[in-house]
Design a protein around this motif. Structure first.
Motif, PDB file in Angstrom:
ATOM      1  N   GLU A 170       0.800  -1.229   0.000  1.00 19.99           N
ATOM      2  CA  GLU A 170       0.000   0.000   0.000  1.00 19.99           C
ATOM      3  C   GLU A 170       0.830   1.275   0.000  1.00 19.99           C
ATOM      4  N   GLN A 171       2.105   1.188   0.389  1.00 22.59           N
ATOM      5  CA  GLN A 171       2.924   2.399   0.491  1.00 22.59           C
ATOM      6  C   GLN A 171       4.130   2.385  -0.449  1.00 22.59           C
ATOM      7  N   ASP A 172       4.920   1.314  -0.417  1.00 17.03           N
ATOM      8  CA  ASP A 172       6.137   1.286  -1.221  1.00 17.03           C
ATOM      9  C   ASP A 172       5.837   1.230  -2.715  1.00 17.03           C
ATOM     10  N   VAL A 173       4.914   0.378  -3.102  1.00 18.13           N
ATOM     11  CA  VAL A 173       4.584   0.241  -4.530  1.00 18.13           C
ATOM     12  C   VAL A 173       4.082   1.563  -5.118  1.00 18.13           C
ATOM     13  N   PRO A 174       3.110   2.244  -4.501  1.00 20.97           N
ATOM     14  CA  PRO A 174       2.673   3.535  -5.054  1.00 20.97           C
ATOM     15  C   PRO A 174       3.772   4.601  -5.041  1.00 20.97           C
ATOM     16  N   ALA A 175       4.633   4.592  -4.014  1.00 25.22           N
ATOM     17  CA  ALA A 175       5.688   5.602  -3.928  1.00 25.22           C
ATOM     18  C   ALA A 175       6.664   5.488  -5.096  1.00 25.22           C
ATOM     19  N   VAL A 176       7.086   4.269  -5.405  1.00 29.15           N
ATOM     20  CA  VAL A 176       8.030   4.081  -6.503  1.00 29.15           C
ATOM     21  C   VAL A 176       7.342   4.333  -7.845  1.00 29.15           C
ATOM     22  N   THR A 177       6.087   3.934  -7.965  1.00 28.65           N
ATOM     23  CA  THR A 177       5.322   4.203  -9.189  1.00 28.65           C
ATOM     24  C   THR A 177       5.253   5.701  -9.463  1.00 28.65           C
ATOM     25  N   ALA A 178       4.935   6.488  -8.433  1.00 33.68           N
ATOM     26  CA  ALA A 178       4.829   7.940  -8.598  1.00 33.68           C
ATOM     27  C   ALA A 178       6.175   8.554  -8.964  1.00 33.68           C
ATOM     28  N   TRP A 179       7.250   8.057  -8.339  1.00 31.40           N
ATOM     29  CA  TRP A 179       8.581   8.585  -8.650  1.00 31.40           C
ATOM     30  C   TRP A 179       8.933   8.325 -10.116  1.00 31.40           C
ATOM     31  N   ALA A 180       8.675   7.125 -10.591  1.00 25.70           N
ATOM     32  CA  ALA A 180       9.000   6.776 -11.980  1.00 25.70           C
ATOM     33  C   ALA A 180       8.213   7.645 -12.953  1.00 25.70           C
ATOM     34  N   ALA A 181       6.936   7.883 -12.639  1.00 29.34           N
ATOM     35  CA  ALA A 181       6.115   8.718 -13.511  1.00 29.34           C
ATOM     36  C   ALA A 181       6.626  10.153 -13.544  1.00 29.34           C
ATOM     37  N   ASN A 182       7.081  10.663 -12.399  1.00 29.79           N
ATOM     38  CA  ASN A 182       7.609  12.025 -12.345  1.00 29.79           C
ATOM     39  C   ASN A 182       8.969  12.138 -13.023  1.00 29.79           C
ATOM     40  N   ARG A 183       9.733  11.061 -12.987  1.00 25.51           N
ATOM     41  CA  ARG A 183      11.056  11.068 -13.622  1.00 25.51           C
ATOM     42  C   ARG A 183      10.911  11.133 -15.143  1.00 25.51           C
ATOM     43  N   HIS A 184       9.908  10.440 -15.673  1.00 23.94           N
ATOM     44  CA  HIS A 184       9.679  10.436 -17.123  1.00 23.94           C
ATOM     45  C   HIS A 184       8.227  10.829 -17.404  1.00 23.94           C
ATOM     46  N   PRO A 185       7.882  12.099 -17.175  1.00 17.24           N
ATOM     47  CA  PRO A 185       6.489  12.527 -17.387  1.00 17.24           C
ATOM     48  C   PRO A 185       6.085  12.429 -18.851  1.00 17.24           C
ATOM     49  N   GLY A 186       4.856  12.032 -19.053  1.00 18.42           N
ATOM     50  CA  GLY A 186       4.334  11.947 -20.412  1.00 18.42           C
ATOM     51  C   GLY A 186       4.564  10.621 -21.090  1.00 18.42           C
ATOM     52  N   LEU A 187       5.436   9.778 -20.542  1.00 17.69           N
ATOM     53  CA  LEU A 187       5.670   8.471 -21.148  1.00 17.69           C
ATOM     54  C   LEU A 187       4.627   7.464 -20.662  1.00 17.69           C
ATOM     55  N   PRO A 188       4.295   6.469 -21.484  1.00 18.69           N
ATOM     56  CA  PRO A 188       3.432   5.383 -21.003  1.00 18.69           C
ATOM     57  C   PRO A 188       4.069   4.693 -19.810  1.00 18.69           C
ATOM     58  N   GLN A 189       3.245   4.348 -18.825  1.00 19.25           N
ATOM     59  CA  GLN A 189       3.730   3.690 -17.619  1.00 19.25           C
ATOM     60  C   GLN A 189       3.382   2.202 -17.675  1.00 19.25           C
ATOM     61  N   LEU A 190       4.401   1.380 -17.418  1.00 14.64           N
ATOM     62  CA  LEU A 190       4.236  -0.069 -17.423  1.00 14.64           C
ATOM     63  C   LEU A 190       4.734  -0.620 -16.086  1.00 14.64           C
ATOM     64  N   ALA A 191       4.397  -1.863 -15.800  1.00 19.15           N
ATOM     65  CA  ALA A 191       4.882  -2.505 -14.575  1.00 19.15           C
ATOM     66  C   ALA A 191       4.943  -4.007 -14.770  1.00 19.15           C
ATOM     67  N   VAL A 192       5.878  -4.620 -14.057  1.00 21.32           N
ATOM     68  CA  VAL A 192       5.958  -6.075 -13.956  1.00 21.32           C
ATOM     69  C   VAL A 192       5.995  -6.405 -12.474  1.00 21.32           C
ATOM     70  N   GLY A 193       5.077  -7.235 -12.035  1.00 22.05           N
ATOM     71  CA  GLY A 193       5.046  -7.654 -10.639  1.00 22.05           C
ATOM     72  C   GLY A 193       5.380  -9.128 -10.528  1.00 22.05           C
TER      73      GLY A 193
END
Length: 280
Positions: free
Chosen positions: A80-103
């Motif tokens: 609930e905390q670590d996964v969203p935090a890293v997701t948000a950081w990645a999106a801010n690092r590369h704004p405008g790019l499609p966001q993908l994930a592998v779990g």
């Protein structure tokens, strides 16, 4: 391709970027007790194919702080905390790019519950399953896991404040709260979906992105049937399914972690890459 160590709050992460402009950004959410370094080969492979990729250690594991100092952190906090935090950081690092994930395994549970965020373009689940101990088909393996999770793990957590998982053959050392939660969830018929605090089925039903659920025929824990059970909670997403056999992958075995090992670079990884690229 270049890689950079970064800190996301108290979470230690590594960003792998292509030499040119990336076409997407992806976060790898790890399995329990599996260090970020285990995924570095996979992350480099993706970066070489123009997908900027982030790997990281959950708090209290690997480079993200000692498990004893983070003894209060359970899997719920990672999800609930670590996964969203890293997701948000990645999106801010590369704004405008499609966001993908592998779990992978636990990381896939977090994505199934929607904690990868509503802006994900698509995500893949690797060896993620309804991880109930009772579903492990081999009796010897089931007894071994039960001994580790319900006896040895909690006892060592009580004595030390963490679980020395490396010495127990479980991977990275983990905080006491994490092993207790792992033991409790795995004793339930439907794993975390039987924990009312997680609102698992409710949250999974809200996920609508394209999903690929990958399983391995020789996975002793995440059997194809258990992978299907997890995918079945994604009622709004219609996930695609793919089960690999060792023969198809050209490997002697794959198991629960084998998909992410470097031996999968020529067969397993390109297949997943192709699916991700199609979603773009």
């Amino acid at each position: 391709m270049r890689n950079t160590s970064v800190e996301i709050g108290t979470i230690a992460a590594t960003l792998f970027e292509p030499d040119g402009e990336p076409e997407a950004v992806l976060v790898v959410h790890a399995a329990t007790a599996t260090p970020a370094g285990f995924y570095s080969g996979f992350a480099r492979f993706l970066a070489e194919n123009r997908i900027a990729t982030v790997t990281y250690d959950y708090r209290g594991t690997g480079r993200s702080g000692s498990p004893r100092a983070h003894r209060h952190l359970g899997m719920k906090e990672w999800i609930e905390q670590d996964v969203p935090a890293v997701t948000a950081w990645a999106a801010n690092r590369h704004p405008g790019l499609p966001q993908l994930a592998v779990g992978h395994s636990l990381g896939g549970h977090a994505l199934t519950l929607g904690y990868g965020g509503p802006d994900l373009t698509a995500f893949a689940l690797v060896a993620s399953h309804v991880a109930s101990m009772g579903s492990i088909p081999d009796r010897v393996e089931r007894a071994r896991v039960r001994l580790l999770l319900q006896v040895v793990g909690p006892l060592s957590a009580g004595l030390l404040g963490y679980v020395p998982a490396r010495r127990l053959g479980l991977g990275e050392d983990v905080p006491a709260a994490a092993i207790r939660q792992w033991a409790r969830w795995s004793s339930l018929p439907n794993y975390l979906f039987d924990d009312p605090a997680m609102r698992g089925a409710e949250r999974a039903a809200t996920v609508t992105q394209p999903v690929l659920a990958v399983g391995m025929s020789d996975d002793p824990w995440g059997t194809p049937a258990q992978v299907d059970r997890l995918a079945g909670y994604l009622t709004g997403a219609r996930p695609e399914r793919r089960t690999w056999t060792p023969a198809e992958a050209g490997l002697p075995r794959i198991g629960h972690h084998g998909f992410m090992r470097r031996a999968g670079r020529t067969t397993l990884w390109p297949n997943l890459l192709t699916w991700l690229q199609k979603q773009l």
